[in-house]
Design a protein around this motif. Structure first.
Motif: not given
Length: 165
Positions: A55-59, A159-165
């Protein structure tokens, strides 16, 4: 106690060696269960870490793409603005030169004042129109510059919201 009763008592009550073996087997079973649990948790943590790295790479890729697109928009807009300013400067020079020649041919003071007034009015109207055009171009350039950054910021928030889930 008879021999038979002694044998039955011994077979029912385990000896110290049997007791230690049972405790060792129980300890081994518990250790295996703990190691399996640790291995499972480690594997889950590794998978989560790899997902996070992805995810970080994609961001990061999205951020770089947004910056590049924004930079291209800025460069293109600045080129258009520079061309508009250069064209306006050239046209102003030509109009001023023509007006200066016309004023030089004036025969009377009232005629000169009238020519100067007409030139000033025309230049003022032209300047207002040119500044309006230039403002519109600047607004379009700024909009084009910030649009990819805004889209990327929205994507990052999602994406940040998705990572929290």
């Amino acid at each position: 106690m008879s021999n038979m009763t002694k044998k039955n008592a011994e077979s029912v009550t385990p000896g110290p060696a049997a007791l230690m073996t049972a405790q060792a087997e129980q300890a081994i079973t518990m250790a295996k269960a703990s190691f399996e649990q640790i291995a499972t948790k480690s594997r889950e943590a590794m998978e989560q870490s790899m997902k996070t790295v992805g995810v970080v790479t994609e961001m990061t890729r999205g951020n770089v793409d947004a910056l590049l697109e924004s930079s291209r928009a800025a460069a293109g807009g600045m080129q258009v603005i520079a061309q508009e300013v250069a064209d306006y400067g050239k046209q102003t020079f030509e109009r001023t030169t023509t007006a200066g020649r016309t004023m030089a041919l004036a025969r009377t003071a009232p005629e000169l004042i009238q020519l100067q007034s007409e030139f000033a009015r025309t230049e003022f109207t032209t300047a207002i129109a040119e500044y309006s055009k230039l403002s519109q171009t600047m607004f379009q350039t700024l909009t084009a510059m910030f649009e990819p950054l805004q889209k990327q910021a929205i994507t990052a928030a999602q994406i940040k919201d998705l990572m929290k889930e």
